[in-house]
Design a protein around this motif. Structure first.
Motif, PDB file in Angstrom:
ATOM      1  N   ALA A 155       3.230  -4.055   1.166  1.00 55.13           N
ATOM      2  CA  ALA A 155       3.445  -3.379  -0.124  1.00 55.13           C
ATOM      3  C   ALA A 155       4.593  -2.378  -0.024  1.00 55.13           C
ATOM      4  O   ALA A 155       4.793  -1.753   1.022  1.00 55.13           O
ATOM      5  CB  ALA A 155       2.164  -2.650  -0.530  1.00 55.13           C
ATOM      6  N   ALA A 156       5.334  -2.236  -1.136  1.00 54.32           N
ATOM      7  CA  ALA A 156       6.438  -1.265  -1.200  1.00 54.32           C
ATOM      8  C   ALA A 156       6.306  -0.486  -2.505  1.00 54.32           C
ATOM      9  O   ALA A 156       5.799  -1.014  -3.504  1.00 54.32           O
ATOM     10  CB  ALA A 156       7.775  -1.992  -1.137  1.00 54.32           C
ATOM     11  N   TYR A 157       6.806   0.748  -2.488  1.00 52.75           N
ATOM     12  CA  TYR A 157       6.577   1.653  -3.626  1.00 52.75           C
ATOM     13  C   TYR A 157       7.899   2.193  -4.154  1.00 52.75           C
ATOM     14  O   TYR A 157       8.441   3.158  -3.600  1.00 52.75           O
ATOM     15  CB  TYR A 157       5.636   2.787  -3.181  1.00 52.75           C
ATOM     16  N   ASP A 194      10.597   5.658   5.894  1.00 52.32           N
ATOM     17  CA  ASP A 194      10.428   5.466   7.350  1.00 52.32           C
ATOM     18  C   ASP A 194       9.209   4.574   7.602  1.00 52.32           C
ATOM     19  O   ASP A 194       9.248   3.651   8.408  1.00 52.32           O
ATOM     20  CB  ASP A 194      10.179   6.807   8.068  1.00 52.32           C
ATOM     21  N   HIS A 195       8.125   4.888   6.874  1.00 56.07           N
ATOM     22  CA  HIS A 195       6.895   4.114   7.096  1.00 56.07           C
ATOM     23  C   HIS A 195       7.032   2.680   6.583  1.00 56.07           C
ATOM     24  O   HIS A 195       6.459   1.748   7.156  1.00 56.07           O
ATOM     25  CB  HIS A 195       5.700   4.816   6.446  1.00 56.07           C
ATOM     26  N   LEU A 196       7.815   2.513   5.526  1.00 58.13           N
ATOM     27  CA  LEU A 196       8.063   1.147   5.041  1.00 58.13           C
ATOM     28  C   LEU A 196       8.832   0.361   6.112  1.00 58.13           C
ATOM     29  O   LEU A 196       8.514  -0.796   6.407  1.00 58.13           O
ATOM     30  CB  LEU A 196       8.863   1.199   3.728  1.00 58.13           C
ATOM     31  N   GLU A 199       8.739   0.870   9.226  1.00 59.72           N
ATOM     32  CA  GLU A 199       7.817   0.570  10.335  1.00 59.72           C
ATOM     33  C   GLU A 199       7.046  -0.730  10.050  1.00 59.72           C
ATOM     34  O   GLU A 199       6.765  -1.506  10.964  1.00 59.72           O
ATOM     35  CB  GLU A 199       6.810   1.720  10.517  1.00 59.72           C
ATOM     36  N   LYS A 200       6.717  -0.951   8.768  1.00 61.38           N
ATOM     37  CA  LYS A 200       5.972  -2.180   8.443  1.00 61.38           C
ATOM     38  C   LYS A 200       6.844  -3.410   8.701  1.00 61.38           C
ATOM     39  O   LYS A 200       6.372  -4.425   9.210  1.00 61.38           O
ATOM     40  CB  LYS A 200       5.505  -2.154   6.978  1.00 61.38           C
ATOM     41  N   VAL A 201       8.126  -3.289   8.353  1.00 57.30           N
ATOM     42  CA  VAL A 201       9.026  -4.436   8.576  1.00 57.30           C
ATOM     43  C   VAL A 201       9.238  -4.635  10.078  1.00 57.30           C
ATOM     44  O   VAL A 201       9.195  -5.761  10.584  1.00 57.30           O
ATOM     45  CB  VAL A 201      10.362  -4.225   7.825  1.00 57.30           C
ATOM     46  N   LEU A 248       4.028 -11.279 -10.967  1.00 56.52           N
ATOM     47  CA  LEU A 248       3.387 -10.897 -12.232  1.00 56.52           C
ATOM     48  C   LEU A 248       1.923 -10.568 -11.989  1.00 56.52           C
ATOM     49  O   LEU A 248       1.163 -11.410 -11.495  1.00 56.52           O
ATOM     50  CB  LEU A 248       3.444 -12.081 -13.192  1.00 56.52           C
ATOM     51  N   TYR A 249       1.544  -9.353 -12.331  1.00 56.65           N
ATOM     52  CA  TYR A 249       0.138  -8.975 -12.260  1.00 56.65           C
ATOM     53  C   TYR A 249      -0.545  -9.596 -13.476  1.00 56.65           C
ATOM     54  O   TYR A 249      -0.400  -9.094 -14.592  1.00 56.65           O
ATOM     55  CB  TYR A 249      -0.001  -7.452 -12.256  1.00 56.65           C
ATOM     56  N   THR A 250      -1.258 -10.690 -13.268  1.00 54.20           N
ATOM     57  CA  THR A 250      -1.774 -11.446 -14.420  1.00 54.20           C
ATOM     58  C   THR A 250      -3.008 -10.795 -15.039  1.00 54.20           C
ATOM     59  O   THR A 250      -3.358 -11.114 -16.170  1.00 54.20           O
ATOM     60  CB  THR A 250      -2.170 -12.885 -14.035  1.00 54.20           C
TER      61      THR A 250
HETATM   62  C1  LIG Z   1       1.528  -5.407  -4.242  1.00 53.49           C
HETATM   63  C2  LIG Z   1       0.280  -4.572  -3.939  1.00 53.49           C
HETATM   64  C3  LIG Z   1      -0.955  -5.205  -3.787  1.00 53.49           C
HETATM   65  C4  LIG Z   1      -2.098  -4.452  -3.509  1.00 53.49           C
HETATM   66  N1  LIG Z   1      -3.310  -5.096  -3.357  1.00 53.49           N
HETATM   67  C5  LIG Z   1      -4.411  -4.388  -2.995  1.00 53.49           C
HETATM   68  C6  LIG Z   1      -5.663  -5.042  -2.730  1.00 53.49           C
HETATM   69  O1  LIG Z   1      -5.788  -6.259  -2.860  1.00 53.49           O
HETATM   70  N2  LIG Z   1      -6.722  -4.285  -2.345  1.00 53.49           N
HETATM   71  C7  LIG Z   1      -6.610  -2.909  -2.183  1.00 53.49           C
HETATM   72  O2  LIG Z   1      -7.598  -2.268  -1.808  1.00 53.49           O
HETATM   73  N3  LIG Z   1      -5.453  -2.271  -2.440  1.00 53.49           N
HETATM   74  C8  LIG Z   1      -4.349  -2.972  -2.823  1.00 53.49           C
HETATM   75  N4  LIG Z   1      -3.157  -2.320  -3.049  1.00 53.49           N
HETATM   76  C9  LIG Z   1      -3.134  -0.854  -2.997  1.00 53.49           C
HETATM   77  C10 LIG Z   1      -2.900  -0.298  -1.574  1.00 53.49           C
HETATM   78  O3  LIG Z   1      -3.985  -0.610  -0.748  1.00 53.49           O
HETATM   79  C11 LIG Z   1      -2.747   1.205  -1.733  1.00 53.49           C
HETATM   80  O4  LIG Z   1      -1.546   1.513  -2.421  1.00 53.49           O
HETATM   81  C12 LIG Z   1      -2.884   2.020  -0.472  1.00 53.49           C
HETATM   82  O5  LIG Z   1      -3.013   3.381  -0.874  1.00 53.49           O
HETATM   83  C13 LIG Z   1      -1.683   1.926   0.477  1.00 53.49           C
HETATM   84  O6  LIG Z   1      -1.601   0.697   1.062  1.00 53.49           O
HETATM   85  P1  LIG Z   1      -0.340   0.318   1.994  1.00 53.49           P
HETATM   86  O7  LIG Z   1      -0.649  -0.965   2.618  1.00 53.49           O
HETATM   87  O8  LIG Z   1       0.927   0.462   1.243  1.00 53.49           O
HETATM   88  O9  LIG Z   1      -0.458   1.514   3.067  1.00 53.49           O
HETATM   89  P2  LIG Z   1       0.507   2.084   4.158  1.00 53.49           P
HETATM   90  O10 LIG Z   1       1.784   1.359   4.261  1.00 53.49           O
HETATM   91  O11 LIG Z   1      -0.301   2.242   5.410  1.00 53.49           O
HETATM   92  O12 LIG Z   1       0.852   3.542   3.570  1.00 53.49           O
HETATM   93  C14 LIG Z   1      -0.181   4.415   3.102  1.00 53.49           C
HETATM   94  C15 LIG Z   1       0.323   5.859   3.146  1.00 53.49           C
HETATM   95  O13 LIG Z   1       0.404   6.293   4.512  1.00 53.49           O
HETATM   96  C16 LIG Z   1       1.720   6.717   4.829  1.00 53.49           C
HETATM   97  N5  LIG Z   1       1.952   6.272   6.211  1.00 53.49           N
HETATM   98  C17 LIG Z   1       2.182   5.013   6.644  1.00 53.49           C
HETATM   99  N6  LIG Z   1       2.310   4.979   7.983  1.00 53.49           N
HETATM  100  C18 LIG Z   1       2.138   6.254   8.419  1.00 53.49           C
HETATM  101  C19 LIG Z   1       2.147   6.889   9.703  1.00 53.49           C
HETATM  102  N7  LIG Z   1       2.365   6.185  10.809  1.00 53.49           N
HETATM  103  N8  LIG Z   1       1.941   8.231   9.758  1.00 53.49           N
HETATM  104  C20 LIG Z   1       1.723   8.963   8.627  1.00 53.49           C
HETATM  105  N9  LIG Z   1       1.708   8.421   7.393  1.00 53.49           N
HETATM  106  C21 LIG Z   1       1.910   7.095   7.285  1.00 53.49           C
HETATM  107  C22 LIG Z   1       2.627   6.056   3.807  1.00 53.49           C
HETATM  108  O14 LIG Z   1       3.826   6.802   3.612  1.00 53.49           O
HETATM  109  C23 LIG Z   1       1.719   6.052   2.573  1.00 53.49           C
HETATM  110  O15 LIG Z   1       1.743   7.312   1.946  1.00 53.49           O
HETATM  111  C24 LIG Z   1      -2.001  -3.039  -3.366  1.00 53.49           C
HETATM  112  C25 LIG Z   1      -0.758  -2.405  -3.549  1.00 53.49           C
HETATM  113  C26 LIG Z   1       0.380  -3.152  -3.831  1.00 53.49           C
HETATM  114  C27 LIG Z   1       1.707  -2.452  -4.016  1.00 53.49           C
END
Ligand SMILES: Cc1cc2nc3c(=O)[nH]c(=O)nc-3n(C[C@H](O)[C@H](O)[C@H](O)COP(=O)(O)OP(=O)(O)OC[C@H]3O[C@@H](n4cnc5c(N)ncnc54)[C@H](O)[C@@H]3O)c2cc1C
Length: 291
Positions: free
Chosen positions: A144-146, A161-163, A165-167, A268-270
């Motif tokens: 996920a990206a914000y 930075d954290h994004l 890290e995911k890549v 698309l979020y259906t």
């Molecule tokens: C396309 C999409 C689909 C989704 N689908 C679902 C779903 O099916 N079910 C559900 O429950 N939720 C879903 N979500 C919501 C998501 O679970 C939340 O937005 C959640 O709060 C963050 O998930 P993430 O995977 O982006 O977390 P992360 O990437 O882990 O980030 C979470 C927070 O932690 C911070 N962070 C990351 N790494 C570190 C680190 N090493 N140290 C300190 N801080 C850090 C980030 O900056 C961010 O603020 C979805 C979101 C999107 C955009």
């Protein structure tokens, strides 16, 4: 197939998100939705995962059926916070057994009430790294990206930075949170390029259906509302059918602009509303094939 390969082969990839029905609603309900959108030829369909809810098993079941019965590329959302490693591995194995090889790896929504319980991984990057090492080469992984920053991270640069890290942990593509102001997305894309984050970035587009829903979403994800959007909401707030129609028009306009700007994909979020999805897809029919 791995969905990341679609981005190398075709023009912009248009995909859908669906969610499992609540536990007290028969799972078949969602198959009606899938039947009603399958012929629109989405690049893939993703199925959400209830981080704390009871719809978990349904995600695997629905993703499997998307693949087996409808021949669609399925993406299963998976949240790393709410399961221990053995449970996460069992879910991944179950997906592979059913031919589902695409995962959207997430931390998961925090529970609305009560304390956080982190059974597995507190950050999505750790879940991604784990899947990469436990199942090498077996999954395509999205993250996920914000575009407007994640609500819990006050510092936009740290969030990037954290994004990254995911890549670096192994995400093959990024799917964005919904947004209503395209300029925010365009600026985000530029910032990713500046950080050399060069995996495909898919724009999440959410067609508005009613006012309550928007209020809830904005309170959860903090999406900003441009003036033309708030004018639309105010004007049609008490006219649900008119608002839904305006929502289709607004989402269409967003997509036209995104496609014109060369976006990699539209998700698309259906909201399991096939009629809305069909109308938007009809509006953008010819645009999808322009590279
Ligand atoms: C396309 C999409 C689909 C989704 N689908 C679902 C779903 O099916 N079910 C559900 O429950 N939720 C879903 N979500 C919501 C998501 O679970 C939340 O937005 C959640 O709060 C963050 O998930 P993430 O995977 O982006 O977390 P992360 O990437 O882990 O980030 C979470 C927070 O932690 C911070 N962070 C990351 N790494 C570190 C680190 N090493 N140290 C300190 N801080 C850090 C980030 O900056 C961010 O603020 C979805 C979101 C999107 C955009």
């Amino acid at each position: 197939m791995f969905i990341v390969d679609l981005f190398r082969r075709t023009g912009p990839v248009v995909s859908f998100e669906i969610f499992p029905p609540k536990a007290d609603v028969p799972v078949e309900k969602v198959y009606d939705t899938i039947e009603a959108i399958a012929d629109l030829e989405p690049g893939y369909v993703s199925v959400t995962y209830g981080a704390g809810g009871s719809s978990r098993d349904r995600t695997v079941e629905i993703a499997s059926r998307l693949h087996r019965v409808y021949g669609l590329n399925a993406v299963a959302h998976l949240t790393g916070m709410s399961h221990d490693v053995a449970e996460l591995d069992a879910i991944c194995t179950s997906l592979l057994d059913r031919g589902v090889t695409n995962i959207l790896a997430l931390r998961g929504d925090r529970p609305l009430e009560g304390p956080d319980v982190v059974k597995g991984y507190p950050y999505a990057s750790e879940l991604i790294a784990h899947i990469r090492s436990a199942f090498p080469g077996r999954f395509c992984i999205a993250a996920a990206a914000y575009p407007e920053g994640h609500v819990e991270c006050a510092d936009g640069e740290e969030d990037l930075d954290h994004l990254k890290e995911k890549v670096e942990a192994g995400a093959d593509l990024l799917i964005s949170q919904l947004f209503f102001d395209n300029e925010r997305f365009h600026r985000f894309r530029d910032r990713l390029a500046g950080r050399a984050i060069d995996v495909p970035l898919v724009a999440g587009v959410f067609p508005v259906l009613n006012v309550r829903q928007v209020q809830r979403i904005v309170s959860l994800c903090g999406a900003s509302l441009p003036p033309k959007f708030t004018r639309m909401m105010a004007r049609y707030a008490n006219h649900p059918e008119a608002l839904a129609e305006a929502g289709v028009a607004y989402a269409t306009e967003q997509i036209v602009d995104l496609l014109a700007s060369g976006v990699d994909g539209i998700h698309l979020y259906t909201m399991n509303r096939p009629e809305t999805t069909r109308r938007i897809m009809a509006n953008i029919g010819r645009l999808r094939s322009v590279r």
